[in-house]
Motif scaffolding. Structure first.
Motif, PDB file in Angstrom:
ATOM      1  N   ASP A 142       0.854  -1.190   0.000  1.00  0.00           N
ATOM      2  CA  ASP A 142       0.000   0.000   0.000  1.00  0.00           C
ATOM      3  C   ASP A 142       0.889   1.239   0.000  1.00  0.00           C
ATOM      4  N   ARG A 144      -0.268   4.246  -1.538  1.00  0.00           N
ATOM      5  CA  ARG A 144      -1.145   5.260  -2.128  1.00  0.00           C
ATOM      6  C   ARG A 144      -0.755   6.674  -1.697  1.00  0.00           C
ATOM      7  N   GLY A 146      -2.140   8.673   0.335  1.00  0.00           N
ATOM      8  CA  GLY A 146      -3.284   9.577   0.350  1.00  0.00           C
ATOM      9  C   GLY A 146      -4.010   9.707  -0.969  1.00  0.00           C
ATOM     10  N   ARG A 147      -3.630   8.961  -1.993  1.00  0.00           N
ATOM     11  CA  ARG A 147      -4.297   9.072  -3.284  1.00  0.00           C
ATOM     12  C   ARG A 147      -5.682   8.462  -3.196  1.00  0.00           C
ATOM     13  N   ASP A 148      -6.652   9.181  -3.757  1.00  0.00           N
ATOM     14  CA  ASP A 148      -8.037   8.738  -3.686  1.00  0.00           C
ATOM     15  C   ASP A 148      -8.605   8.335  -5.040  1.00  0.00           C
ATOM     16  N   GLY A 153      -5.287   5.005  -6.729  1.00  0.00           N
ATOM     17  CA  GLY A 153      -5.682   5.194  -5.349  1.00  0.00           C
ATOM     18  C   GLY A 153      -6.864   4.363  -4.898  1.00  0.00           C
ATOM     19  N   SER A 154      -7.554   4.883  -3.865  1.00  0.00           N
ATOM     20  CA  SER A 154      -8.595   4.133  -3.173  1.00  0.00           C
ATOM     21  C   SER A 154      -9.780   3.771  -4.064  1.00  0.00           C
ATOM     22  N   GLN A 180     -12.108   0.917   1.838  1.00  0.00           N
ATOM     23  CA  GLN A 180     -11.556   1.960   0.966  1.00  0.00           C
ATOM     24  C   GLN A 180     -12.396   3.236   0.967  1.00  0.00           C
ATOM     25  N   GLY A 183     -11.031   6.497   2.285  1.00  0.00           N
ATOM     26  CA  GLY A 183      -9.944   6.981   1.445  1.00  0.00           C
ATOM     27  C   GLY A 183     -10.395   7.687   0.187  1.00  0.00           C
ATOM     28  N   ARG A 185     -12.273  10.209   0.212  1.00  0.00           N
ATOM     29  CA  ARG A 185     -12.289  11.632   0.619  1.00  0.00           C
ATOM     30  C   ARG A 185     -13.342  12.407  -0.181  1.00  0.00           C
ATOM     31  N   ARG A 219     -14.386   8.840  -8.223  1.00  0.00           N
ATOM     32  CA  ARG A 219     -14.602   8.505  -6.811  1.00  0.00           C
ATOM     33  C   ARG A 219     -16.082   8.284  -6.521  1.00  0.00           C
TER      34      ARG A 219
END
Length: 411
Positions: A142, A144, A146-148, A153-154, A180, A183, A185, A219
């Motif tokens: 893992d 990432r 902080g990538r969403d 990312g998530s 997830q 994450g 966000r 997202r």
């Protein structure tokens, strides 16, 4: 809601395209493109040979064996070469992965490789591949940071978790998908975009912050996919811990920013990336079409029609034929819109896009060759080359069918 097409026929408008893509022509071009993808898969596995591309990883979903293999799986019943080839490609992918430390991204990391191997094991009846995919999943790193997003990312890991659950039958992947959600966000994304588009978005001519691969559309789509997967297994009215008001707010903000983006695109003469699947309107439109049905947002239907008009105006200026930044991604959006909104006109427009794809290829009319991202030589990957074009042509010929990546579980 019926669509109305009012723009006058010009070189910049697909109304000027002379005729529909005839059925026999589609079958021929699809067969030639399948040959190219088969050749790319074979070349990937050949010791010491690196075919044109891939740019990210030889086993990535974006332009490596995972994306290519996932598309080839859709042709396993049509061509006797395909099933044994995909089995070998899945084993080669897993063997390669065993020698590397892989991150968890869907398009550029190991998640896509896991999904491909699990799908191959499931659909080819080779449980050893599925077991190895589950083992590889536990070894992903893992990173990432902080990538969403959907790419690395998530959001992408959430979609990958749902696909792993579907192909393995292991309910723990739903739990992993749920993990997830924070994450993504989504709340921060909604608040950041409520005030307007980020600085530089208008000048750049792309919708990065609201787009599918890196922005809010992807997202929101991932969370919608999770909700749809849970509802398909249980109560269709339940929220399963999803903040439905936040998801609704995300689509409302996405709609506002998209409407502004459409107006900008249609008046400012921006570049072709504005219509793309990754950072532009084709990807955003893909998310909006799912929202109409899955979250009861019929108010978004007129906006989907505006997005379609905008991408059709831009499409004749696009030189790339690929999924990620090119015409195949535009065509797939139009097919999605026709399927989910039950509007046949969209499929006809997708056939116009197929003609543009053919016009941009190399080779001959009898043997078109899809160029890669650099447009100087062929490439067989999903995001940048023939596998992505093949996916579009397959769905165009079948009147639907699954996308390789991103469809909801019940589609």
């Amino acid at each position: 809601m019926a669509m109305t097409w009012t723009a006058a026929p010009t070189r910049e408008n697909p109304e000027s395209v002379a005729s529909p893509f005839a059925g026999r022509d589609l079958v021929r071009v699809r067969a030639v493109t399948l040959d190219a993808v088969v050749g790319y898969a074979e070349a990937l596995m050949r010791p010491g040979e690196v075919p044109p591309g891939p740019r990210s990883s030889p086993i990535s979903c974006y332009d490596g064996s995972a994306g290519t293999g996932l598309e080839l799986l859709q042709h396993r019943a049509d061509d006797p070469r395909v099933a044994p080839l995909v089995g070998r490609l899945a084993r080669w992918t897993l063997d390669f992965a065993d020698t590397r430390e892989l991150t968890g991204g869907l398009f550029h990391g190991g998640t896509g490789a896991c999904v491909f191997a699990a799908a191959a094991g499931d659909l080819l009846g080779e449980p050893e591949l599925t077991d190895r995919a589950r083992t590889l999943w536990t070894a992903l790193v893992d990173e990432r940071e902080g990538r969403d997003d959907l790419s690395r990312g998530s959001a992408g890991i959430l979609l990958g978790s749902l696909a792993m659950g579907r192909h393995t039958g292991d309910a723990s992947f739903l739990t992993h998908a749920a993990a997830q959600i924070p994450g993504l966000r989504l709340e921060q994304g909604v608040e950041a975009l409520r005030a307007g588009p980020p600085a530089g978005a208008r000048q750049s001519g792309n919708g990065h912050a609201i787009g599918f691969a890196y922005g809010l559309a992807g997202r929101a789509h991932a969370l919608t996919a999770y909700l749809a997967a849970r509802r398909a297994l249980g109560d269709p009215a339940a929220s399963f811990g999803v903040d439905l008001s936040l998801l609704d707010a995300a689509y409302s903000v996405l709609a506002d920013r998209t409407a502004e983006f459409v107006r900008h695109v249609r008046t400012a003469g921006v570049g072709p990336v504005a219509a793309s699947w990754c950072q532009g309107l084709a990807g955003i439109g893909t998310a909006l079409t799912r929202a109409v049905r899955e979250t009861d947002r019929e108010d978004l239907i007129p906006l989907v029609a505006e997005v379609a008009r905008a991408v059709l105006e831009i499409a004749p200026r696009m030189t790339a034929v690929s999924q990620c930044c090119g015409l195949a991604g535009v065509g797939e959006f139009l097919l999605d819109a026709g399927r989910h909104l039950q509007e046949p006109e969209y499929e006809q427009r997708a056939r116009d896009i197929a003609l543009l794809v053919l016009a941009r290829t190399g080779g001959t009319l009898a043997g078109p060759v899809s160029p890669g991202a650099a447009r100087t030589r062929p490439n067989g990957g999903w995001g940048t080359g023939s596998a992505g074009v093949l996916g579009f042509l397959r769905r165009l010929g079948s009147g639907g069918g699954r996308r390789v990546v991103g469809d909801l579980s019940h589609e």
